[in-house]
Design a protein around this motif. Structure first.
Motif, PDB file in Angstrom:
ATOM      1  N   ALA A 137      -7.914 -19.464  -3.780  1.00 26.66           N
ATOM      2  CA  ALA A 137      -8.146 -18.988  -5.143  1.00 26.66           C
ATOM      3  C   ALA A 137      -7.079 -17.985  -5.552  1.00 26.66           C
ATOM      4  O   ALA A 137      -6.545 -17.255  -4.723  1.00 26.66           O
ATOM      5  N   GLY A 138      -6.782 -17.962  -6.841  1.00 33.34           N
ATOM      6  CA  GLY A 138      -5.825 -16.999  -7.363  1.00 33.34           C
ATOM      7  C   GLY A 138      -4.387 -17.439  -7.177  1.00 33.34           C
ATOM      8  O   GLY A 138      -4.098 -18.494  -6.623  1.00 33.34           O
ATOM      9  N   PRO A 139      -3.446 -16.602  -7.657  1.00 34.48           N
ATOM     10  CA  PRO A 139      -2.030 -16.932  -7.513  1.00 34.48           C
ATOM     11  C   PRO A 139      -1.591 -16.839  -6.066  1.00 34.48           C
ATOM     12  O   PRO A 139      -2.321 -16.335  -5.204  1.00 34.48           O
ATOM     13  N   SER A 238      -0.927 -11.187  -7.660  1.00 33.32           N
ATOM     14  CA  SER A 238      -0.926 -11.716  -6.289  1.00 33.32           C
ATOM     15  C   SER A 238      -1.568 -10.719  -5.328  1.00 33.32           C
ATOM     16  O   SER A 238      -1.198  -9.536  -5.292  1.00 33.32           O
ATOM     17  N   ARG A 239      -2.529 -11.195  -4.548  1.00 33.86           N
ATOM     18  CA  ARG A 239      -3.147 -10.345  -3.540  1.00 33.86           C
ATOM     19  C   ARG A 239      -2.193 -10.153  -2.371  1.00 33.86           C
ATOM     20  O   ARG A 239      -1.373 -11.021  -2.062  1.00 33.86           O
ATOM     21  N   VAL A 240      -2.336  -9.008  -1.715  1.00 28.24           N
ATOM     22  CA  VAL A 240      -1.462  -8.644  -0.594  1.00 28.24           C
ATOM     23  C   VAL A 240      -2.312  -8.407   0.641  1.00 28.24           C
ATOM     24  O   VAL A 240      -3.351  -7.743   0.587  1.00 28.24           O
ATOM     25  N   GLY A 241      -1.864  -8.963   1.764  1.00 26.67           N
ATOM     26  CA  GLY A 241      -2.486  -8.692   3.054  1.00 26.67           C
ATOM     27  C   GLY A 241      -1.492  -8.016   3.978  1.00 26.67           C
ATOM     28  O   GLY A 241      -0.294  -8.309   3.932  1.00 26.67           O
ATOM     29  N   LEU A 242      -1.965  -7.101   4.793  1.00 26.20           N
ATOM     30  CA  LEU A 242      -1.152  -6.436   5.805  1.00 26.20           C
ATOM     31  C   LEU A 242      -1.542  -6.983   7.166  1.00 26.20           C
ATOM     32  O   LEU A 242      -2.743  -7.040   7.487  1.00 26.20           O
ATOM     33  N   LEU A 268      -3.929  -4.593  -2.586  1.00 30.95           N
ATOM     34  CA  LEU A 268      -4.289  -4.841  -1.194  1.00 30.95           C
ATOM     35  C   LEU A 268      -5.652  -5.526  -1.101  1.00 30.95           C
ATOM     36  O   LEU A 268      -6.652  -5.010  -1.586  1.00 30.95           O
ATOM     37  N   ALA A 269      -5.668  -6.684  -0.422  1.00 36.78           N
ATOM     38  CA  ALA A 269      -6.900  -7.453  -0.249  1.00 36.78           C
ATOM     39  C   ALA A 269      -7.503  -7.281   1.131  1.00 36.78           C
ATOM     40  O   ALA A 269      -8.716  -7.472   1.313  1.00 36.78           O
ATOM     41  N   LEU A 451      -7.238 -13.136   1.163  1.00 37.13           N
ATOM     42  CA  LEU A 451      -6.227 -13.457   0.165  1.00 37.13           C
ATOM     43  C   LEU A 451      -6.767 -14.415  -0.896  1.00 37.13           C
ATOM     44  O   LEU A 451      -6.215 -14.505  -1.995  1.00 37.13           O
ATOM     45  N   SER A 452      -7.832 -15.127  -0.561  1.00 35.71           N
ATOM     46  CA  SER A 452      -8.493 -16.016  -1.524  1.00 35.71           C
ATOM     47  C   SER A 452      -9.557 -15.291  -2.341  1.00 35.71           C
ATOM     48  O   SER A 452     -10.203 -15.900  -3.194  1.00 35.71           O
ATOM     49  N   GLY A 453      -9.769 -14.017  -2.049  1.00 35.73           N
ATOM     50  CA  GLY A 453     -10.734 -13.239  -2.807  1.00 35.73           C
ATOM     51  C   GLY A 453     -12.139 -13.271  -2.246  1.00 35.73           C
ATOM     52  O   GLY A 453     -13.079 -12.761  -2.894  1.00 35.73           O
TER      53      GLY A 453
END
Length: 467
Positions: A137-139, A238-242, A268-269, A451-453
């Motif tokens: 989901a999402g960009p 755009s979601r971000v993951g670390l 940050l997601a 990242l998909s929410g």
């Protein structure tokens, strides 16, 4: 003219920055514990690498560092601003039917960050635009990946290992073992940005190994820099993951708790922190006498760079063997350190034959320096997943678990994963490396959900009964 020193105008540490020893023969450097995690191809990096910026080349243990990695005298004001970019050929890359490279198109980066002292620092890294579509989901999201321990020599930089998964020089071997995670995220359709950390790759200073502020800032600013790369499919939403394991787990953990104040603009997601070195006092005890004992040198060298006043304390407590080891390790990659200093006891490096742990316990200045590196004093705003092997004795299981406890007590959204495996041998890296591999699929799945929410489910309630 080639030089074998790394210039550093801000820190007076001559015993670290003198001309470097050639090191041991490359044929002796294929340590079995690292070969186990090589799953990518190998390319030798010649000493005649192109000087793309026209500056005097830097040579580290027989490997010429491309001039791209020489920072300019002046940096942009804003953190995450790009200083320069250039195409980066991936070590494993194939042309796709539509003309795009598989698994993606890579760009080498240099960007501006802020170091632990509040000063500007140039950091290098790489951004990879994936060829695969994002099906969540999402960009298209972004994963900011912090590599595990690579070493302290510039030839060990993760961005170089993306181009050359196995870098061989006159006395050095660097293995890009985190490339596996990079490629798995690309296959899922997530963009990836990799940081080289402060001073690893960039030739103006030593890498400040396990410095939580330097690493956290470098990772967050890599995410910012990725947004400015030409031709990306990232959007402001755009979601971000670390993501990181071992040294990278400490960097991602530090970035997660620094993000609300340092980089609130990073969307940050979620954060994956595998085997995070959250309490360096405990971690250094585990590393002492282990296969990774050379990392003690990287830690000490980094502390001296960050706080030059520690140099007098270090000099007072190290003998000639210790001083030579600090200089030697300052240009080593992890394979070099294993072959050169595996199972070394810090007592061999100290002036009075006491262990490094005993010296730290007796020196308030060293205690204060390590206390400043403690992770867990701030609350992450986004969900975090902390994973640790229950028998990990290199980056001790107990202190990693304590990080999860500390964050839970602050009300953070924590998923804690105790990786249950048999004891595979103390002090030989197996208890540290095996969870890295066995948990990676679950870690990437957890991250792609964020990242998909998808909402994370904290298991802080279970900590009293978790190993």
């Amino acid at each position: 003219m080639c030089r074998t020193t790394r210039s550093c105008s801000t820190v007076n540490t001559p015993h670290l920055l003198e001309p470097r020893r050639r090191g041991r023969r490359a044929g002796r450097l294929l340590a079995a514990s690292l070969v186990a995690v090589i799953c990518l191809g190998a390319v030798a990096l010649p000493a005649s690498a192109a000087d793309s910026a026209g500056s005097e080349p830097v040579v580290s243990r027989g490997v010429t560092i491309p001039a791209f990695y020489n920072p300019p005298a002046r940096l942009p004001a804003a953190d995450g601003s790009l200083v320069r970019t250039e195409p980066l050929p991936l070590g494993l890359s194939l042309p796709g039917l539509d003309g795009r490279q598989l698994p993606g198109t890579a760009t080498r980066l240099m960007y501006k960050s802020t170091d632990a002292g509040g000063g500007p620092v140039a950091v290098t890294g790489a951004y990879i635009e994936p060829a695969a579509a994002w099906k969540g989901a999402g960009p298209r999201p972004l994963v900011a990946l912090a590599s595990g321990t690579m070493g302290q020599g510039d030839q060990c930089a993760p961005s170089l290992s993306l181009q050359h998964p196995l870098v061989i020089g006159a006395g050095t071997v660097s293995i890009g073992y985190d490339n596996l995670a990079v490629y798995r995220f690309l296959a899922a359709g997530a963009a990836v940005v990799v940081t080289d950390y402060a001073g690893l790759g960039a030739t103006d200073r030593l890498h400040t190994y396990v410095n939580r502020v330097d690493e956290g800032h470098a990772l967050l600013d890599a995410a910012r820099a990725a947004r400015s790369v030409t031709g990306t499919s990232l959007t402001p939403e755009s979601r971000v993951g670390l993501y990181g394991y071992s040294q990278g787990g400490g960097a991602s953990a530090a970035a997660a708790e620094l993000q609300p104040s340092y980089a609130p603009d990073v969307n940050l997601a979620g954060t994956y922190a595998g085997a995070p070195p959250a309490d360096l006092t405990e971690v250094m005890k585990g590393i002492d006498g282990s296969a990774l004992a050379g990392a003690l040198g990287w830690s000490i060298n980094g502390f001296a760079q960050t706080d030059p006043s520690l140099k007098a304390v270090i000099d007072a407590h190290t003998n000639d063997v210790g001083k030579a080891a600090l200089k030697d390790t300052s240009t080593m990659c992890v394979g070099d350190a294993i072959l050169g200093y595996a199972f070394t006891n810090s007592k061999k490096w100290t002036a009075d034959g006491t262990s490094l742990a005993d010296i730290i316990a007796a020196e308030p200045k060293l205690q204060a320096a390590l206390a400043q590196q403690r992770i867990g004093n701030l609350k992450p705003a986004a969900p975090v997943r902390v994973a640790t092997g229950v028998h990990d004795d290199i980056v001790g299981h107990g202190q990693s678990r304590q990080l999860a406890v500390d964050w839970c007590r602050k009300g953070a959204d924590v998923t804690y994963e105790a990786v249950l495996l048999p004891n595979l041998g103390d002090k030989i890296l197996t208890n540290h490396l095996t969870p890295y591999l066995t948990d990676q699929g679950s870690a990437i799945s957890w991250m792609t959900d964020r990242l998909s929410g998808k909402k994370a489910t904290s298991n802080c309630w279970s900590m009293p009964v978790q190993p």
